[in-house]
Design a protein around this motif. Structure first.
Motif, PDB file in Angstrom:
ATOM      1  N   THR A 113       0.813  -1.197   0.000  1.00 59.80           N
ATOM      2  CA  THR A 113       0.000   0.000   0.000  1.00 59.80           C
ATOM      3  C   THR A 113       0.857   1.261   0.000  1.00 59.80           C
ATOM      4  O   THR A 113       0.377   2.342   0.245  1.00 59.80           O
ATOM      5  N   GLU A 153      -5.570  -2.328  -1.068  1.00 63.83           N
ATOM      6  CA  GLU A 153      -5.961  -1.134  -0.331  1.00 63.83           C
ATOM      7  C   GLU A 153      -6.256   0.002  -1.299  1.00 63.83           C
ATOM      8  O   GLU A 153      -5.932  -0.078  -2.485  1.00 63.83           O
ATOM      9  N   GLU A 154      -6.816   1.093  -0.753  1.00 58.19           N
ATOM     10  CA  GLU A 154      -7.198   2.188  -1.633  1.00 58.19           C
ATOM     11  C   GLU A 154      -5.986   2.971  -2.155  1.00 58.19           C
ATOM     12  O   GLU A 154      -6.103   3.788  -3.037  1.00 58.19           O
ATOM     13  N   LYS A 155      -4.852   2.723  -1.572  1.00 55.07           N
ATOM     14  CA  LYS A 155      -3.620   3.332  -2.065  1.00 55.07           C
ATOM     15  C   LYS A 155      -2.696   2.202  -2.493  1.00 55.07           C
ATOM     16  O   LYS A 155      -2.702   1.142  -1.884  1.00 55.07           O
ATOM     17  N   ALA A 165       3.334   6.615  -4.553  1.00 58.19           N
ATOM     18  CA  ALA A 165       2.016   6.044  -4.308  1.00 58.19           C
ATOM     19  C   ALA A 165       1.006   6.597  -5.294  1.00 58.19           C
ATOM     20  O   ALA A 165       1.208   7.645  -5.892  1.00 58.19           O
ATOM     21  N   LYS A 215       1.863  -4.844   6.032  1.00 56.01           N
ATOM     22  CA  LYS A 215       0.855  -5.430   5.157  1.00 56.01           C
ATOM     23  C   LYS A 215       1.279  -6.794   4.609  1.00 56.01           C
ATOM     24  O   LYS A 215       0.647  -7.301   3.690  1.00 56.01           O
ATOM     25  N   CYS A 221       3.157   2.438   2.036  1.00 55.64           N
ATOM     26  CA  CYS A 221       3.158   3.202   3.277  1.00 55.64           C
ATOM     27  C   CYS A 221       4.517   3.790   3.563  1.00 55.64           C
ATOM     28  O   CYS A 221       4.646   4.696   4.377  1.00 55.64           O
TER      29      CYS A 221
END
Lengths: 180, 324
Positions: free
Chosen positions: A75, A106-108, A93, A132, A77
């Motif tokens: 994702t 995930e949304e990202k 990202a 993750k 992060c």
């Protein structure tokens, strides 16, 4: 005066004997040692025909995992990049748009994810930092190459192919260390 | 002036000061954390209950302890009051419980959230939170909403501190957003997603202690710890123009107000340094700004990782003072 380390040796320039002066005994002595090694066990492997057996948690080439449904876990992060002591990881990202739910979990997600394998020291801190379960080190070896550019691994080489999953289950342990 | 003892440290403050502000006068470890109180916004406080402290002696005249923990952000000090914050076991236990309550509906999406790294709830739960949640019911969920074209509202992450509502009340001339419904069902909303269209509406991003209100121009662009905060100023007729640029190389990723160690905007020219939307959202080119120098960050903060330059030298400090 006595030396502090007690390892001082006084050089002697004593005269060599006749046998020492013709050098032949020393030469044959050396050749005999070399000859003996022909019958000893080999310490090297004939890579790539022969391959060393690696432990299951060997820290080799990275993989970016997908989940059971084939969606990318990463994702973006940035925790792996923070943890990386060699600063080998870069990422950009992006936001998942509608219709890409089957591609990214995930949304990202990481639009760009690069590891500079020349900087990487294969310490495994990225794997440890990942919240993750996306990045893992595997027991694959980093292939040699002629070009420096070829050592910058992007998503094309890091993300596991959807039909050729890379098994990392032996690296994952739940709290308790499993026997190797 | 009244005398008050907080965690065995004595301090003299004006009458009518709250316990929290008295503790901030001492500074350091004794300051209770605050999620909803914001000193620059009158009327805030008393909602999140993270700042609860134990009063071991009410005052000199009546030294009985207060039976319950009190909210330090809204309790005024009394002469001879004895307050326990860090030294009280009850406060510590209670704060853990408060964090658990705040996290009931808060998603654990820190890897996705743009606020991660400068989130007060993250800090709070790091210090007081439990490792696992005991909550088994379903969390309440909302879809992210756009408030105007520059602000994104993630209602999932909201802890209902009401800070943004006070910003809308006090900084903007026409209030267009507030809190709907009550209790479990309360949610921050604009009137039927009516765009918040005001020059100072962007400040609600700065006051939000969590990632509920985020900057859409910065959405998913980077993580705060990869960026370098630089103090900068510009001539702006609407605000003070003193801002913090979050830069990556020569690129400006986002612009925020300068915040102090309690996460509140610093005073600029004697007034709270709120910044206008033009400065925040539109001036994203280095030519728009006069860059003063890097911001001093606490070296224990994740934001200071990977920043190899030394804190700003005296010479640049003089320049910044000259500008004020």
């Amino acid at each position: 005066m006595q030396s502090l380390s007690n390892r001082k040796k006084v050089v002697s320039n004593k005269k060599m004997t006749f046998l020492e002066r013709i050098y032949l005994p020393a030469i044959f002595g050396g050749m005999w040692i070399t000859f003996k090694h022909l019958f000893r066990k080999n310490n090297t492997l004939k890579y790539p025909e022969e391959q060393r057996v690696l432990v299951p948690i060997y820290r080799g080439l990275h993989v970016l995992k997908r989940d059971e449904q084939g969606r990318e876990n990463c994702t973006a992060c940035g925790l792996c990049a923070v943890a990386c002591p060699a600063e080998a990881i870069t990422m950009v990202a992006a936001e998942r748009v509608k219709g890409e739910e089957n591609l990214y979990r995930e949304e990202k997600y990481a639009e760009l994810y690069e590891i500079d394998m020349l900087r990487c020291i294969f310490c495994g801190l990225c794997e440890e930092a990942c919240p993750k379960e996306a990045i893992f080190l595997t027991d694959r070896l980093l292939p040699a190459n002629f070009e420096r550019d070829e050592f910058i691994y992007g998503k094309d080489r890091l993300v596991e192919p959807i039909d050729q999953r890379i098994d990392i289950s032996k690296r994952q342990h739940t709290g308790k260390r499993t026997e190797l | 002036m009244v005398k008050i003892t907080i965690d065995n440290v004595q301090v003299e403050v004006e009458e009518g000061t709250t316990i929290l502000n008295a503790a901030r006068k001492i500074g350091g470890e004794v300051v209770p954390p605050a999620m909803c109180y914001y000193s620059k916004l009158p009327g805030t406080g008393g909602k999140c209950r993270t700042c609860l402290v134990e009063v071991a002696a009410g005052s000199e005249k009546d030294p009985r302890p207060m039976p319950k923990l009190v909210a330090s952000c809204s309790t005024p000090v009394m002469d001879g009051m004895v307050v326990k914050n860090k030294t009280s076991e009850r406060v510590h236990e209670n704060r853990g419980a408060i964090v658990e309550f705040l996290l009931i509906n808060h998603p654990l999406d820190c890897p996705v959230c743009d606020q991660a790294g400068e989130c007060h709830l993250q800090d709070l739960s790091y210090e007081h939170g439990a490792e696992k949640t005991r909550y088994e019911e379903e969390r309440r969920t909302f879809d992210p909403i756009d408030i105007g074209d520059k602000i994104k509202l993630h209602m999932n992450r909201c802890i209902l501190c009401y800070r943004c509502v006070h910003v809308a009340d006090q900084l903007t001339d026409k209030r267009v957003h507030g809190v709907l419904n009550r209790g479990e069902h309360s949610e921050i909303s604009t009137y039927i997603e009516k765009a918040v269209d005001n020059d100072f509406s962007g400040n609600m991003i700065d006051v939000c202690p969590v990632g509920a209100l985020t900057d859409k121009t910065f959405r998913f662009k980077s993580r705060v710890w990869f960026l370098k905060p630089m103090e900068a100023s510009c001539a702006c007729d609407k605000c003070s123009g003193n801002v913090l640029l979050w830069m990556f190389g020569n690129e400006i990723y986002r612009v925020t107000a300068r915040k102090d160690k309690y996460g509140e905007v610093e005073d600029q020219n004697g007034k709270p340094g709120w910044i206008c939307n033009t400065c925040r959202f539109e001036k994203k080119s280095p030519e728009n700004w006069k860059i003063i120098g890097p911001r001093t960050i606490n070296r224990h903060s994740v934001i200071s990782q990977g920043k190899y330059i030394s804190p700003r030298s005296n010479s640049t400090k003089n320049i910044s003072n000259g500008n004020k």
